[in-house]
Design a protein around this motif. Structure first.
Motif, PDB file in Angstrom:
ATOM      1  N   TYR A 350       0.829  -1.207   0.000  1.00  0.00           N
ATOM      2  CA  TYR A 350       0.000   0.000   0.000  1.00  0.00           C
ATOM      3  C   TYR A 350       0.862   1.255   0.000  1.00  0.00           C
ATOM      4  O   TYR A 350       1.907   1.307   0.638  1.00  0.00           O
ATOM      5  N   GLU A 351       0.385   2.259  -0.724  1.00  0.00           N
ATOM      6  CA  GLU A 351       0.933   3.602  -0.681  1.00  0.00           C
ATOM      7  C   GLU A 351      -0.186   4.483  -0.151  1.00  0.00           C
ATOM      8  O   GLU A 351      -1.122   4.812  -0.877  1.00  0.00           O
ATOM      9  N   GLY A 352      -0.115   4.822   1.130  1.00  0.00           N
ATOM     10  CA  GLY A 352      -1.262   5.462   1.765  1.00  0.00           C
ATOM     11  C   GLY A 352      -2.425   4.490   1.761  1.00  0.00           C
ATOM     12  O   GLY A 352      -2.288   3.342   2.178  1.00  0.00           O
ATOM     13  N   ASN A 353      -3.578   4.934   1.255  1.00  0.00           N
ATOM     14  CA  ASN A 353      -4.736   4.041   1.153  1.00  0.00           C
ATOM     15  C   ASN A 353      -4.805   3.294  -0.164  1.00  0.00           C
ATOM     16  O   ASN A 353      -5.675   2.432  -0.349  1.00  0.00           O
ATOM     17  N   ASP A 354      -3.890   3.606  -1.072  1.00  0.00           N
ATOM     18  CA  ASP A 354      -3.914   3.000  -2.402  1.00  0.00           C
ATOM     19  C   ASP A 354      -3.215   1.657  -2.428  1.00  0.00           C
ATOM     20  O   ASP A 354      -2.133   1.479  -1.841  1.00  0.00           O
TER      21      ASP A 354
END
Length: 362
Positions: A350-354
């Motif tokens: 995950y990258e943040g919520n992505d």
């Protein structure tokens, strides 16, 4: 003519997919409901009453809701495809000393393909499911999955394998709602029984969550073929016997049937010698992982190392890590040690919520 076009909604008979179908209906889509029959307990030798998404009651509940709102409902029997792929893989993974991830495989190779194939026949532009996740299209043209609003119900972890082609036609109506809000919507719809429906966290085809009995039913004479094997420590010392390596998973502590004076965990499974290695909590920890069968979601590739939060199991909070793609393998360097990296389980980035992507742990 509907306001937004025709959409095929996967309906399990549960509160989530039911509310999703009504939500889309009220937004102006021409909804068609589809319930997929993936499994029946009789096939696993169980005499238990069927529960969950494949039961006759659930199918009837889905159909009744569709009738009450005036949209069509179909049943699609995919037991053969499901069994040939998901069940065979489940058994093969345990026999290889790994811990399978059947929900990911089902989403990636069975449910989405079955939904889209039927959507094409019914002239549906989109499909929808009751997953708690969000989806959007980036300026780059790639479709990105992000976490649902409800952190406790977020299901993005099991969606890492869905292709860009399939995501382009997918909608997740529940992504911006909490489970409590969805249950309240069901009440507001006058569906009190639906709102109170309990949830199952078990694998849909494993009765009573007893995967050992399931394996024994699927592989005739499994106990005799495998036999008992040795428990060993990391230095090779034999400390006892186990019931057969397929019945254990990395990270397991309970049900080992052995007492060594301190908490011990399964740290490694060696199917070639029917050996299970035990160790302390510290020996279960690792700072690196390798991931195979990677599917990238947010970016096509990541040739340079980037920071990401990596989850190594569904309910894992995630650990900050540096990941880099090396050919078909993703190398993960955790910023602090993690416990119980189980080969066969999913590692999801995950990258943040992505959702960056995911794959299977080696």
């Amino acid at each position: 003519m509907s306001k937004h076009g025709r959409i095929l909604v996967a309906m399990s008979g549960g509160v989530d997919s039911s509310v999703a179908s009504v939500m889309l209906h009220e937004q102006g889509y021409e909804v068609i409901g589809l319930t997929m029959k993936t499994w029946d307990y009789a096939s696993s030798g169980s005499t238990s009453k069927e529960t969950g998404c494949c039961s006759l009651d659930s199918i009837n509940d889905a159909r009744a809701l569709a009738v009450s709102y005036g949209f069509p409902h179909y049943i699609l029997d995919i037991r053969n495809e499901f069994g040939d792929f998901v069940i065979d893989n489940f058994v093969d993974e345990y026999l290889a000393g790994r811990t399978p991830n059947p929900c990911v495989l089902c989403n990636t190779y069975i449910k989405w393909e079955a939904l889209l194939k039927r959507a094409d026949k019914l002239d549906c532009e989109f499909i929808a499911t009751g997953h708690y996740a969000n989806i959007r299209k980036q300026d780059s043209g790639r479709f990105v999955i992000s976490k649902g609003k409800d952190e406790n119900k977020d299901q993005s972890y099991v969606l890492w394998g869905v292709s860009q082609e399939n995501l382009a036609r997918t909608k997740f109506p529940l992504g911006s709602f909490t489970k409590a809000e969805i249950r309240q919507m069901a009440l507001d719809m006058g569906q009190e029984e639906l709102a109170k429906k309990s949830e199952s966290y078990e694998i849909c085809f494993v009765p009573d969550n007893d995967y050992r009995s399931f394996l024994r039913h699927q592989v005739e004479g499994l106990d005799e073929k495998i036999g008992k094997g040795n428990y060993i420590l990391s230095d090779g010392t034999v400390v006892g016997q186990h019931q057969g390596y397929p019945f254990y998973t990395v990270g397991q502590r309970k049900g080992l049937g052995i007492a060594l004076g301190q908490p011990m965990f399964v740290t490694k499974i060696m199917p070639e010698s029917n050996t299970v290695m035990l160790g302390t909590q510290n020996e279960l920890n690792s700072s690196t992982a390798l991931v195979r069968n990677v599917n990238m979601v947010k970016y096509e590739t990541i040739p340079e190392p980037i920071e990401a939060v990596t989850k190594i199991r569904y309910k894992d909070a995630g650990t900050l890590s540096s990941i880099v793609q090396e050919g078909d393998i993703m190398k993960v360097n955790f910023h602090h040690e993690v416990a119980g990296i189980a080969p066969g389980q999913s590692a999801v980035f995950y990258e943040g919520n992505d959702l960056l992507g995911g794959g299977f742990l080696l």
